[in-house]
Design a protein around this motif. Structure first.
Motif: not given
Lengths: 317, 290
Positions: A51, A76, A80, A86, A106, A108
Protein backbone atom coordinates in the motif's frame (compact mmCIF):
# COMPACT_ATOMS: atom_id res chain seq x y z
CA UNK A 1 24.38 -1.38 17.40
CA UNK A 2 22.33 -4.35 16.36
CA UNK A 3 21.42 -4.71 12.73
CA UNK A 4 18.30 -6.38 11.44
CA UNK A 5 16.92 -7.45 8.16
CA UNK A 6 13.21 -7.81 7.70
CA UNK A 7 11.83 -11.30 8.14
CA UNK A 8 13.66 -13.75 5.91
CA UNK A 9 11.96 -16.43 3.94
CA UNK A 10 13.85 -19.41 5.23
CA UNK A 11 13.25 -18.73 8.90
CA UNK A 12 10.59 -20.43 10.91
CA UNK A 13 7.51 -18.31 11.47
CA UNK A 14 8.68 -15.48 13.68
CA UNK A 15 5.94 -14.81 16.24
CA UNK A 16 6.87 -11.21 16.91
CA UNK A 17 5.80 -7.97 15.31
CA UNK A 18 8.26 -5.99 13.19
CA UNK A 19 7.69 -2.39 12.22
CA UNK A 20 10.73 -0.92 10.50
CA UNK A 21 10.94 2.47 8.78
CA UNK A 22 12.94 2.53 5.58
CA UNK A 23 14.40 5.89 4.50
CA UNK A 24 14.93 6.19 0.77
CA UNK A 25 16.11 8.92 -1.54
CA UNK A 26 16.20 7.46 -5.04
CA UNK A 27 14.15 5.01 -7.05
CA UNK A 28 17.09 2.68 -6.83
CA UNK A 29 16.93 2.86 -3.03
CA UNK A 30 13.26 2.13 -3.22
CA UNK A 31 13.72 -0.92 -5.39
CA UNK A 32 16.62 -2.22 -3.30
CA UNK A 33 14.80 -1.68 -0.04
CA UNK A 34 11.12 -2.15 -0.74
CA UNK A 35 11.24 -4.17 -3.95
CA UNK A 36 13.64 -6.68 -2.46
CA UNK A 37 11.50 -6.97 0.68
CA UNK A 38 8.36 -7.70 -1.34
CA UNK A 39 10.12 -10.28 -3.51
CA UNK A 40 11.70 -12.03 -0.54
CA UNK A 41 8.52 -12.15 1.49
CA UNK A 42 6.44 -13.41 -1.43
CA UNK A 43 9.06 -16.01 -2.30
CA UNK A 44 8.97 -17.16 1.34
CA UNK A 45 5.28 -17.89 1.08
CA UNK A 46 4.09 -14.85 3.00
CA UNK A 47 1.09 -12.94 1.67
CA UNK A 48 2.12 -9.35 0.98
CA UNK A 49 0.08 -6.16 0.91
CA UNK A 50 1.76 -3.27 -0.86
CA UNK A 51 0.00 0.00 0.00
CA UNK A 52 2.09 2.87 -1.36
CA UNK A 53 1.36 6.04 -3.37
CA UNK A 54 0.46 5.49 -7.03
CA UNK A 55 3.78 6.34 -8.74
CA UNK A 56 5.73 4.09 -6.35
CA UNK A 57 3.13 1.41 -6.79
CA UNK A 58 3.82 1.34 -10.50
CA UNK A 59 7.54 1.10 -9.88
CA UNK A 60 7.10 -1.87 -7.58
CA UNK A 61 4.62 -3.62 -9.84
CA UNK A 62 7.16 -3.53 -12.65
CA UNK A 63 9.98 -4.67 -10.42
CA UNK A 64 8.13 -7.40 -8.57
CA UNK A 65 5.80 -8.49 -11.33
CA UNK A 66 2.10 -8.99 -10.96
CA UNK A 67 2.00 -12.70 -11.55
CA UNK A 68 2.26 -13.57 -7.90
CA UNK A 69 -1.25 -13.79 -6.54
CA UNK A 70 -0.05 -13.45 -2.97
CA UNK A 71 0.97 -9.83 -3.53
CA UNK A 72 -1.84 -7.29 -3.31
CA UNK A 73 -1.23 -3.79 -4.61
CA UNK A 74 -3.21 -0.83 -3.28
CA UNK A 75 -2.82 2.84 -4.12
CA UNK A 76 -2.33 4.48 -0.75
CA UNK A 77 -3.37 7.87 -2.15
CA UNK A 78 -6.91 6.52 -2.41
CA UNK A 79 -7.10 3.80 0.25
CA UNK A 80 -5.16 5.90 2.73
CA UNK A 81 -6.31 9.34 1.74
CA UNK A 82 -7.70 9.57 5.24
CA UNK A 83 -4.85 8.26 7.41
CA UNK A 84 -7.43 7.19 9.98
CA UNK A 85 -8.64 4.33 7.83
CA UNK A 86 -5.30 2.77 6.94
CA UNK A 87 -4.95 0.74 10.11
CA UNK A 88 -8.29 -0.93 9.55
CA UNK A 89 -7.17 -1.98 6.06
CA UNK A 90 -3.88 -3.38 7.40
CA UNK A 91 -5.62 -5.30 10.18
CA UNK A 92 -8.20 -6.75 7.79
CA UNK A 93 -5.39 -7.97 5.54
CA UNK A 94 -3.42 -9.49 8.42
CA UNK A 95 -6.57 -11.08 9.85
CA UNK A 96 -7.02 -13.06 6.65
CA UNK A 97 -3.68 -14.87 7.09
CA UNK A 98 -3.21 -15.61 10.79
CA UNK A 99 -0.93 -18.61 10.11
CA UNK A 100 1.23 -17.26 7.33
CA UNK A 101 2.97 -14.29 8.89
CA UNK A 102 1.69 -11.64 6.47
CA UNK A 103 3.92 -8.80 5.37
CA UNK A 104 2.85 -5.27 4.57
CA UNK A 105 4.45 -2.28 2.94
CA UNK A 106 2.65 0.80 4.16
CA UNK A 107 3.69 4.26 3.02
CA UNK A 108 1.19 6.64 4.65
CA UNK A 109 3.13 9.89 4.20
CA UNK A 110 4.24 11.35 0.92
CA UNK A 111 5.46 14.72 -0.25
CA UNK A 112 2.42 16.95 -0.61
CA UNK A 113 0.41 15.70 2.37
CA UNK A 114 -1.01 18.60 4.39
CA UNK A 115 0.26 19.26 7.91
CA UNK A 116 -3.01 17.98 9.38
CA UNK A 117 -2.80 14.78 7.31
CA UNK A 118 0.79 14.24 8.36
CA UNK A 119 -0.19 14.58 12.03
CA UNK A 120 -2.93 11.99 11.63
CA UNK A 121 -0.65 9.72 9.61
CA UNK A 122 1.95 9.97 12.37
CA UNK A 123 -0.74 9.05 14.88
CA UNK A 124 -1.57 6.08 12.64
CA UNK A 125 2.07 4.98 12.65
CA UNK A 126 2.12 5.09 16.46
CA UNK A 127 -1.16 3.18 16.72
CA UNK A 128 0.21 0.43 14.48
CA UNK A 129 2.50 -0.48 17.40
CA UNK A 130 -0.46 -0.88 19.73
CA UNK A 131 -2.73 -2.67 17.27
CA UNK A 132 -0.16 -5.24 16.13
CA UNK A 133 1.69 -5.74 19.39
CA UNK A 134 2.54 -9.44 19.70
CA UNK A 135 1.15 -10.39 16.29
CA UNK A 136 3.30 -12.24 13.74
CA UNK A 137 3.31 -9.50 11.11
CA UNK A 138 5.91 -7.27 9.48
CA UNK A 139 4.97 -3.76 8.38
CA UNK A 140 7.69 -1.95 6.44
CA UNK A 141 7.11 1.80 6.13
CA UNK A 142 9.09 3.63 3.43
CA UNK A 143 9.85 7.33 4.05
CA UNK A 144 10.99 9.64 1.28
CA UNK A 145 13.94 11.67 2.56
CA UNK A 146 12.52 14.61 0.59
CA UNK A 147 9.92 14.91 3.36
CA UNK A 148 10.46 17.73 5.91
CA UNK A 149 12.97 16.92 8.62
CA UNK A 150 10.34 17.07 11.37
CA UNK A 151 8.31 14.37 9.56
CA UNK A 152 11.35 12.12 9.28
CA UNK A 153 12.12 12.75 12.95
CA UNK A 154 8.65 11.50 13.88
CA UNK A 155 9.32 8.29 11.95
CA UNK A 156 12.17 7.63 14.36
CA UNK A 157 9.68 7.93 17.24
CA UNK A 158 7.00 5.70 15.70
CA UNK A 159 9.21 2.87 14.45
CA UNK A 160 11.15 0.62 16.83
CA UNK A 161 13.55 -0.10 14.00
CA UNK A 162 14.78 2.28 11.32
CA UNK A 163 17.15 1.96 8.43
CA UNK A 164 18.05 2.12 4.77
CA UNK A 165 18.36 -0.56 2.08
CA UNK A 166 21.69 -1.59 3.51
CA UNK A 167 20.47 -2.41 7.00
CA UNK A 168 18.36 -1.57 10.00
CA UNK A 169 18.98 -0.63 13.59
CA UNK A 170 16.93 -0.06 16.71
CA UNK A 171 15.63 3.48 16.90
CA UNK A 172 16.91 5.10 20.09
CA UNK A 173 14.24 7.77 19.71
CA UNK A 174 11.36 5.29 19.63
CA UNK A 175 8.58 6.62 21.90
CA UNK A 176 5.56 5.17 23.65
CA UNK A 177 2.65 5.23 21.17
CA UNK A 178 0.39 7.06 23.63
CA UNK A 179 3.01 9.78 24.00
CA UNK A 180 3.22 10.20 20.25
CA UNK A 181 -0.58 10.38 20.01
CA UNK A 182 -0.67 13.07 22.70
CA UNK A 183 1.96 15.02 20.80
CA UNK A 184 -0.23 14.79 17.70
CA UNK A 185 -3.10 16.39 19.60
CA UNK A 186 -2.25 19.89 18.51
CA UNK A 187 -4.96 22.49 19.08
CA UNK A 188 -7.20 22.84 16.05
CA UNK A 189 -7.32 26.11 14.19
CA UNK A 190 -10.51 28.09 14.76
CA UNK A 191 -12.70 28.66 11.69
CA UNK A 192 -13.57 32.21 10.68
CA UNK A 193 -17.34 32.17 10.38
CA UNK A 194 -18.88 28.74 10.85
CA UNK A 195 -22.56 27.87 10.86
CA UNK A 196 -23.27 26.80 14.45
CA UNK A 197 -26.02 24.35 15.37
CA UNK A 198 -26.67 23.24 18.93
CA UNK A 199 -28.60 19.99 19.12
CA UNK A 200 -30.26 17.48 21.38
CA UNK A 201 -31.90 14.21 20.38
CA UNK A 202 -35.06 15.84 19.09
CA UNK A 203 -33.06 18.07 16.72
CA UNK A 204 -31.08 15.30 15.02
CA UNK A 205 -33.28 14.97 11.92
CA UNK A 206 -33.36 18.72 11.42
CA UNK A 207 -29.59 18.94 11.91
CA UNK A 208 -29.12 16.31 9.18
CA UNK A 209 -31.39 18.27 6.85
CA UNK A 210 -29.61 21.54 7.55
CA UNK A 211 -26.16 20.00 7.13
CA UNK A 212 -27.29 18.35 3.88
CA UNK A 213 -28.68 21.54 2.37
CA UNK A 214 -25.68 23.54 3.54
CA UNK A 215 -23.26 21.11 1.88
CA UNK A 216 -25.23 21.18 -1.35
CA UNK A 217 -25.11 24.97 -1.44
CA UNK A 218 -21.42 24.91 -0.57
CA UNK A 219 -20.75 22.85 -3.69
CA UNK A 220 -20.30 19.29 -2.43
CA UNK A 221 -20.69 16.85 -5.31
CA UNK A 222 -23.73 14.62 -5.29
CA UNK A 223 -21.61 11.47 -5.06
CA UNK A 224 -20.09 12.69 -1.76
CA UNK A 225 -23.36 13.99 -0.38
CA UNK A 226 -24.30 10.62 1.08
CA UNK A 227 -20.88 10.28 2.74
CA UNK A 228 -21.36 13.70 4.30
CA UNK A 229 -24.83 12.91 5.63
CA UNK A 230 -23.82 9.52 7.01
CA UNK A 231 -20.75 10.97 8.72
CA UNK A 232 -22.64 13.91 10.24
CA UNK A 233 -25.37 11.51 11.35
CA UNK A 234 -22.92 9.24 13.16
CA UNK A 235 -21.06 12.10 14.84
CA UNK A 236 -24.18 13.92 16.04
CA UNK A 237 -25.86 10.67 17.08
CA UNK A 238 -22.76 9.78 19.13
CA UNK A 239 -23.02 13.12 20.95
CA UNK A 240 -26.57 12.35 21.99
CA UNK A 241 -25.78 8.75 22.98
CA UNK A 242 -22.34 9.09 24.52
CA UNK A 243 -21.56 12.80 24.77
CA UNK A 244 -23.96 14.00 27.41
CA UNK A 245 -27.16 14.03 25.36
CA UNK A 246 -26.31 17.09 23.33
CA UNK A 247 -23.66 18.68 21.20
CA UNK A 248 -22.70 21.50 18.89
CA UNK A 249 -22.21 21.06 15.16
CA UNK A 250 -20.18 23.66 13.30
CA UNK A 251 -19.97 23.74 9.50
CA UNK A 252 -17.55 25.71 7.36
CA UNK A 253 -15.62 25.49 4.15
CA UNK A 254 -12.08 26.23 3.11
CA UNK A 255 -10.89 26.71 -0.45
CA UNK A 256 -11.22 23.04 -1.28
CA UNK A 257 -12.82 21.30 1.70
CA UNK A 258 -16.03 21.16 3.69
CA UNK A 259 -15.62 20.63 7.40
CA UNK A 260 -18.16 19.42 9.95
CA UNK A 261 -17.11 19.56 13.57
CA UNK A 262 -19.02 18.09 16.49
CA UNK A 263 -18.25 19.02 20.09
CA UNK A 264 -19.79 17.32 23.09
CA UNK A 265 -18.99 16.17 26.60
CA UNK A 266 -17.92 12.68 25.54
CA UNK A 267 -14.63 11.00 26.35
CA UNK A 268 -12.37 8.88 24.19
CA UNK A 269 -10.86 6.13 26.29
CA UNK A 270 -9.52 3.82 23.58
CA UNK A 271 -6.91 5.27 21.24
CA UNK A 272 -7.73 2.50 18.74
CA UNK A 273 -11.44 3.25 18.48
CA UNK A 274 -12.62 3.08 14.88
CA UNK A 275 -9.36 1.56 13.63
CA UNK A 276 -10.68 -1.96 13.08
CA UNK A 277 -13.62 -2.90 10.89
CA UNK A 278 -16.53 -3.69 13.23
CA UNK A 279 -19.09 -6.44 12.86
CA UNK A 280 -22.13 -4.38 11.83
CA UNK A 281 -24.47 -6.93 13.41
CA UNK A 282 -22.76 -6.84 16.79
CA UNK A 283 -25.05 -5.66 19.57
CA UNK A 284 -22.19 -3.63 20.99
CA UNK A 285 -22.18 -1.03 18.23
CA UNK A 286 -18.73 0.45 17.56
CA UNK A 287 -19.56 1.35 13.97
CA UNK A 288 -19.69 5.14 14.18
CA UNK A 289 -16.06 6.22 14.28
CA UNK A 290 -14.97 3.52 11.84
CA UNK A 291 -17.62 4.73 9.39
CA UNK A 292 -16.53 8.36 9.80
CA UNK A 293 -13.00 7.32 8.84
CA UNK A 294 -14.24 5.43 5.79
CA UNK A 295 -16.54 8.24 4.63
CA UNK A 296 -14.29 11.27 5.20
CA UNK A 297 -10.99 12.42 3.71
CA UNK A 298 -9.63 13.36 7.11
CA UNK A 299 -10.91 12.97 10.66
CA UNK A 300 -9.31 14.83 13.55
CA UNK A 301 -10.30 13.98 17.12
CA UNK A 302 -9.25 15.95 20.17
CA UNK A 303 -10.00 15.45 23.84
CA UNK A 304 -9.73 18.78 25.65
CA UNK A 305 -10.93 18.88 29.28
CA UNK A 306 -14.32 20.08 28.03
CA UNK A 307 -15.00 16.80 26.22
CA UNK A 308 -14.57 15.51 22.70
CA UNK A 309 -14.06 17.27 19.36
CA UNK A 310 -14.54 15.37 16.11
CA UNK A 311 -13.63 17.30 12.97
CA UNK A 312 -14.50 15.69 9.64
CA UNK A 313 -13.17 16.89 6.28
CA UNK A 314 -14.63 16.17 2.85
CA UNK A 315 -12.86 17.48 -0.23
CA UNK A 316 -14.81 19.48 -2.80
CA UNK A 317 -13.39 17.53 -5.73
CA UNK B 1 -58.67 -18.41 1.99
CA UNK B 2 -58.17 -14.71 2.49
CA UNK B 3 -56.28 -13.28 -0.43
CA UNK B 4 -54.70 -10.36 1.34
CA UNK B 5 -56.53 -7.81 -0.78
CA UNK B 6 -58.76 -6.89 2.11
CA UNK B 7 -61.96 -8.23 0.61
CA UNK B 8 -63.20 -9.54 3.96
CA UNK B 9 -65.89 -7.04 4.87
CA UNK B 10 -64.52 -4.36 2.55
CA UNK B 11 -61.11 -2.84 2.09
CA UNK B 12 -58.89 -3.45 5.10
CA UNK B 13 -57.48 0.06 4.75
CA UNK B 14 -60.94 1.49 5.46
CA UNK B 15 -61.59 -0.77 8.44
CA UNK B 16 -58.59 0.06 10.61
CA UNK B 17 -58.83 3.76 11.27
CA UNK B 18 -56.98 6.20 13.51
CA UNK B 19 -59.46 8.68 14.94
CA UNK B 20 -58.02 11.80 16.54
CA UNK B 21 -59.88 14.27 18.70
CA UNK B 22 -59.17 16.96 21.21
CA UNK B 23 -62.59 17.83 22.66
CA UNK B 24 -65.37 15.83 24.30
CA UNK B 25 -67.71 16.91 21.52
CA UNK B 26 -65.41 15.56 18.83
CA UNK B 27 -65.09 12.32 20.76
CA UNK B 28 -68.88 12.05 21.07
CA UNK B 29 -69.46 12.75 17.38
CA UNK B 30 -67.04 10.00 16.32
CA UNK B 31 -68.53 7.61 18.86
CA UNK B 32 -72.13 8.14 17.77
CA UNK B 33 -71.33 7.93 14.08
CA UNK B 34 -69.42 4.68 14.51
CA UNK B 35 -71.97 2.96 16.76
CA UNK B 36 -74.93 4.06 14.72
CA UNK B 37 -73.39 2.73 11.51
CA UNK B 38 -72.75 -0.59 13.26
CA UNK B 39 -76.30 -0.89 14.50
CA UNK B 40 -77.65 0.02 11.06
CA UNK B 41 -75.70 -2.92 9.60
CA UNK B 42 -76.64 -5.29 12.40
CA UNK B 43 -73.09 -5.60 13.65
CA UNK B 44 -71.83 -6.14 17.17
CA UNK B 45 -70.09 -3.10 18.66
CA UNK B 46 -67.50 -3.21 21.44
CA UNK B 47 -65.98 -0.18 23.17
CA UNK B 48 -62.73 -0.58 25.14
CA UNK B 49 -62.34 2.49 27.33
CA UNK B 50 -59.12 3.68 28.92
CA UNK B 51 -59.49 7.30 30.03
CA UNK B 52 -63.27 7.46 29.72
CA UNK B 53 -65.75 6.16 32.30
CA UNK B 54 -67.64 3.35 30.49
CA UNK B 55 -70.93 4.74 31.83
CA UNK B 56 -70.22 7.99 29.98
CA UNK B 57 -70.08 6.03 26.72
CA UNK B 58 -73.61 4.65 27.06
CA UNK B 59 -74.91 7.96 28.49
CA UNK B 60 -73.46 9.88 25.55
CA UNK B 61 -74.97 7.48 23.05
CA UNK B 62 -78.36 7.65 24.74
CA UNK B 63 -78.15 11.44 24.95
CA UNK B 64 -77.60 11.60 21.19
CA UNK B 65 -80.48 9.37 20.26
CA UNK B 66 -78.85 5.93 20.14
CA UNK B 67 -80.70 3.29 22.14
CA UNK B 68 -77.59 2.04 23.88
CA UNK B 69 -79.28 0.43 26.86
CA UNK B 70 -81.33 -2.04 24.88
CA UNK B 71 -78.32 -2.76 22.67
CA UNK B 72 -76.35 -3.58 25.80
CA UNK B 73 -79.17 -5.84 27.05
CA UNK B 74 -79.34 -7.82 23.83
CA UNK B 75 -75.55 -8.12 23.66
CA UNK B 76 -75.06 -5.99 20.54
CA UNK B 77 -73.14 -3.32 22.46
CA UNK B 78 -70.41 -4.17 24.92
CA UNK B 79 -68.71 -1.35 26.81
CA UNK B 80 -65.75 -2.36 28.92
CA UNK B 81 -62.24 -1.18 29.68
CA UNK B 82 -58.87 -2.13 28.30
CA UNK B 83 -57.71 -2.86 31.85
CA UNK B 84 -60.48 -5.41 32.34
CA UNK B 85 -59.83 -7.13 29.04
CA UNK B 86 -56.71 -7.12 26.93
CA UNK B 87 -54.49 -5.40 29.48
CA UNK B 88 -55.46 -7.64 32.40
CA UNK B 89 -52.01 -9.15 32.58
CA UNK B 90 -50.57 -5.67 33.20
CA UNK B 91 -48.63 -6.02 30.04
CA UNK B 92 -49.34 -5.55 26.38
CA UNK B 93 -48.44 -8.37 24.00
CA UNK B 94 -49.15 -7.88 20.28
CA UNK B 95 -49.12 -11.63 19.58
CA UNK B 96 -51.68 -12.27 22.32
CA UNK B 97 -53.80 -9.37 21.05
CA UNK B 98 -53.87 -10.72 17.52
CA UNK B 99 -55.10 -14.04 18.94
CA UNK B 100 -57.76 -12.19 20.95
CA UNK B 101 -59.13 -10.55 17.81
CA UNK B 102 -59.55 -13.91 16.15
CA UNK B 103 -61.51 -15.20 19.14
CA UNK B 104 -63.55 -12.00 19.42
CA UNK B 105 -64.66 -12.26 15.79
CA UNK B 106 -65.53 -15.95 16.29
CA UNK B 107 -67.56 -15.08 19.40
CA UNK B 108 -69.43 -12.34 17.58
CA UNK B 109 -70.15 -14.77 14.76
CA UNK B 110 -71.39 -17.30 17.34
CA UNK B 111 -73.85 -14.69 18.53
CA UNK B 112 -75.03 -14.12 14.99
CA UNK B 113 -73.01 -11.01 14.14
CA UNK B 114 -71.15 -11.39 10.85
CA UNK B 115 -69.04 -8.35 11.44
CA UNK B 116 -67.49 -6.95 14.59
CA UNK B 117 -66.90 -3.23 15.17
CA UNK B 118 -64.59 -2.04 17.86
CA UNK B 119 -63.49 1.25 19.34
CA UNK B 120 -60.32 1.18 21.43
CA UNK B 121 -59.05 4.15 23.39
CA UNK B 122 -55.30 4.11 22.89
CA UNK B 123 -54.17 6.52 25.61
CA UNK B 124 -52.68 3.64 27.62
CA UNK B 125 -50.02 3.37 24.90
CA UNK B 126 -48.01 6.24 26.31
CA UNK B 127 -48.20 5.06 29.92
CA UNK B 128 -45.32 3.21 31.49
CA UNK B 129 -46.60 -0.29 31.05
CA UNK B 130 -44.69 -3.41 30.11
CA UNK B 131 -45.09 -3.93 26.38
CA UNK B 132 -46.56 -0.48 25.69
CA UNK B 133 -43.51 0.24 23.58
CA UNK B 134 -44.80 -2.46 21.21
CA UNK B 135 -47.98 -0.56 20.38
CA UNK B 136 -46.59 0.74 17.09
CA UNK B 137 -45.47 -2.75 16.09
CA UNK B 138 -49.00 -3.94 16.87
CA UNK B 139 -50.71 -1.18 14.88
CA UNK B 140 -48.50 -2.05 11.91
CA UNK B 141 -48.99 -5.79 12.09
CA UNK B 142 -52.75 -5.89 12.45
CA UNK B 143 -53.38 -4.42 9.00
CA UNK B 144 -52.12 -7.61 7.36
CA UNK B 145 -52.50 -10.07 10.22
CA UNK B 146 -56.00 -9.06 11.38
CA UNK B 147 -57.91 -6.70 9.08
CA UNK B 148 -57.00 -8.46 5.85
CA UNK B 149 -58.03 -11.76 7.46
CA UNK B 150 -61.11 -11.01 9.58
CA UNK B 151 -64.48 -9.22 9.26
CA UNK B 152 -63.51 -6.58 11.79
CA UNK B 153 -63.77 -2.81 11.75
CA UNK B 154 -61.83 -0.87 14.35
CA UNK B 155 -61.47 2.78 15.15
CA UNK B 156 -58.45 3.49 17.32
CA UNK B 157 -59.30 6.55 19.42
CA UNK B 158 -56.34 8.87 19.97
CA UNK B 159 -57.05 11.75 22.35
CA UNK B 160 -54.67 14.59 21.54
CA UNK B 161 -55.13 15.92 25.08
CA UNK B 162 -53.58 12.79 26.54
CA UNK B 163 -50.68 12.05 24.18
CA UNK B 164 -47.66 13.99 22.98
CA UNK B 165 -48.23 15.04 19.39
CA UNK B 166 -45.11 13.34 18.01
CA UNK B 167 -45.96 10.00 19.61
CA UNK B 168 -49.54 10.32 18.45
CA UNK B 169 -48.54 11.21 14.88
CA UNK B 170 -46.28 8.17 14.59
CA UNK B 171 -49.04 5.85 15.85
CA UNK B 172 -51.74 7.43 13.71
CA UNK B 173 -49.47 7.25 10.64
CA UNK B 174 -49.46 3.47 11.05
CA UNK B 175 -53.12 3.48 9.90
CA UNK B 176 -53.96 3.77 6.22
CA UNK B 177 -57.05 5.83 7.11
CA UNK B 178 -57.06 8.74 9.56
CA UNK B 179 -60.03 10.77 10.73
CA UNK B 180 -59.92 14.05 12.59
CA UNK B 181 -56.20 14.50 12.00
CA UNK B 182 -54.96 17.97 12.83
CA UNK B 183 -53.23 19.66 9.91
CA UNK B 184 -49.50 19.56 10.42
CA UNK B 185 -48.07 23.04 10.42
CA UNK B 186 -44.78 21.87 8.97
CA UNK B 187 -42.92 18.77 8.01
CA UNK B 188 -41.74 17.53 11.38
CA UNK B 189 -38.76 15.86 9.68
CA UNK B 190 -39.21 12.62 11.56
CA UNK B 191 -39.85 9.08 10.51
CA UNK B 192 -43.18 7.37 9.94
CA UNK B 193 -44.11 3.85 8.96
CA UNK B 194 -47.30 2.42 7.53
CA UNK B 195 -48.45 -0.91 6.15
CA UNK B 196 -48.61 -1.26 2.39
CA UNK B 197 -52.08 -1.49 0.93
CA UNK B 198 -52.73 -4.64 -1.08
CA UNK B 199 -49.51 -6.54 -0.41
CA UNK B 200 -47.64 -7.62 2.70
CA UNK B 201 -45.06 -5.08 3.74
CA UNK B 202 -44.45 -1.61 5.06
CA UNK B 203 -43.34 1.82 3.91
CA UNK B 204 -40.85 3.97 5.79
CA UNK B 205 -41.08 7.71 5.12
CA UNK B 206 -38.90 10.59 6.25
CA UNK B 207 -35.48 10.33 7.81
CA UNK B 208 -34.25 7.52 10.06
CA UNK B 209 -31.61 8.33 12.67
CA UNK B 210 -30.94 7.76 16.34
CA UNK B 211 -33.93 9.91 17.27
CA UNK B 212 -36.33 7.59 15.41
CA UNK B 213 -34.85 4.29 16.53
CA UNK B 214 -38.10 3.18 18.21
CA UNK B 215 -40.01 3.57 14.94
CA UNK B 216 -37.43 1.49 13.11
CA UNK B 217 -37.47 -1.11 15.88
CA UNK B 218 -41.27 -1.39 15.58
CA UNK B 219 -41.11 -1.67 11.79
CA UNK B 220 -38.39 -4.30 12.06
CA UNK B 221 -40.39 -6.30 14.61
CA UNK B 222 -43.40 -6.19 12.29
CA UNK B 223 -41.25 -7.31 9.35
CA UNK B 224 -39.76 -10.17 11.34
CA UNK B 225 -43.21 -11.29 12.56
CA UNK B 226 -44.78 -11.38 9.12
CA UNK B 227 -45.38 -14.93 7.99
CA UNK B 228 -46.05 -13.95 4.37
CA UNK B 229 -43.69 -15.39 1.78
CA UNK B 230 -43.06 -12.15 -0.04
CA UNK B 231 -42.73 -9.10 2.15
CA UNK B 232 -41.78 -5.70 0.78
CA UNK B 233 -40.16 -2.79 2.56
CA UNK B 234 -40.77 0.34 0.53
CA UNK B 235 -38.04 2.92 1.15
CA UNK B 236 -38.86 5.20 -1.77
CA UNK B 237 -40.14 7.93 0.58
CA UNK B 238 -37.11 7.66 2.84
CA UNK B 239 -34.60 10.51 2.56
CA UNK B 240 -31.98 8.99 4.78
CA UNK B 241 -31.31 6.07 7.06
CA UNK B 242 -28.40 5.40 9.35
CA UNK B 243 -26.45 2.23 9.96
CA UNK B 244 -28.37 1.39 13.13
CA UNK B 245 -31.66 1.51 11.22
CA UNK B 246 -30.21 -0.55 8.38
CA UNK B 247 -28.86 -3.08 10.87
CA UNK B 248 -32.27 -3.41 12.54
CA UNK B 249 -33.83 -4.11 9.15
CA UNK B 250 -31.08 -6.60 8.26
CA UNK B 251 -31.61 -8.41 11.57
CA UNK B 252 -35.36 -8.56 10.91
CA UNK B 253 -34.79 -9.99 7.44
CA UNK B 254 -32.65 -12.76 8.92
CA UNK B 255 -35.26 -13.58 11.55
CA UNK B 256 -38.15 -14.04 9.12
CA UNK B 257 -39.85 -17.38 9.58
CA UNK B 258 -40.42 -17.96 5.86
CA UNK B 259 -36.70 -17.79 5.14
CA UNK B 260 -37.42 -15.85 1.95
CA UNK B 261 -35.58 -12.60 1.32
CA UNK B 262 -37.13 -9.29 2.29
CA UNK B 263 -37.74 -7.21 -0.81
CA UNK B 264 -36.47 -3.63 -0.63
CA UNK B 265 -37.95 -1.07 -3.00
CA UNK B 266 -36.56 2.40 -3.60
CA UNK B 267 -33.49 2.09 -1.38
CA UNK B 268 -31.99 5.56 -0.77
CA UNK B 269 -28.33 6.27 -1.63
CA UNK B 270 -27.35 5.96 2.05
CA UNK B 271 -28.40 2.31 2.10
CA UNK B 272 -26.40 1.49 -1.00
CA UNK B 273 -23.35 3.28 0.42
CA UNK B 274 -23.62 1.30 3.65
CA UNK B 275 -23.86 -1.90 1.63
CA UNK B 276 -20.43 -1.05 0.21
CA UNK B 277 -19.06 -0.71 3.74
CA UNK B 278 -20.94 -3.68 5.21
CA UNK B 279 -21.89 -6.12 2.43
CA UNK B 280 -22.91 -8.70 5.04
CA UNK B 281 -25.95 -6.58 5.87
CA UNK B 282 -27.36 -7.56 2.48
CA UNK B 283 -27.95 -11.19 3.51
CA UNK B 284 -31.69 -11.79 3.53
CA UNK B 285 -32.38 -8.66 1.51
CA UNK B 286 -33.34 -8.42 -2.13
CA UNK B 287 -32.94 -5.17 -4.03
CA UNK B 288 -30.22 -3.66 -1.85
CA UNK B 289 -26.91 -2.47 -3.22
CA UNK B 290 -28.21 -1.90 -6.73
Amino acid sequence: MTTHTPESAENRIDPSFHHPALFYTTEEDYLRGVGAFVRTEAAGGHPVLVAVPGPRLQLLREAVGTGDEDVTFVDMRQAGRNPGRILSMLQSFADRYPDRRPSIVGEPIWVGRTAAEVREATRHEALINLAFDGRPVTILCPYDTALPERVLAEAHRTHPVVGAPDGYAHSPRYADPHTVCRDCDRPLEEPADPLVLHFTEQDLAEVRDTAGHWAQKAGLSSNRHTDWLLAVNEATGNSVRHGGGQGTLRLWRTADTLIAEVRDRGRLTDALVGRRRPDPLSPFGGRGVWMMHQLCDLVEMRTPPSGLIVRMHLALD
Amino acid sequence: MRDGSGSVGGDAADRHVAVEYSTDDEWAAHLVRFVRAGFDKGEQVQYFADATDPRLVTRTLAGRGVDADSAVRRGQLVVTTADETYLTGSRFDPDAMIGLWRRAVENAAGQGYGNLRVIGEMSWGTRHMTGAERLLEYELRIHHEVFEQLPLTAWCFYDRRLMASEALDVLADAHLTRKGAAPRSHDRGGLSVAPLAGRPGFRLSGSAGYESRRVVAAASAALAASTAEDVTLDLSCLDHLDVAAFTDIAHAARRRASGTPLRLVGAPPALNRMMELFPELGAGLQGAGQ
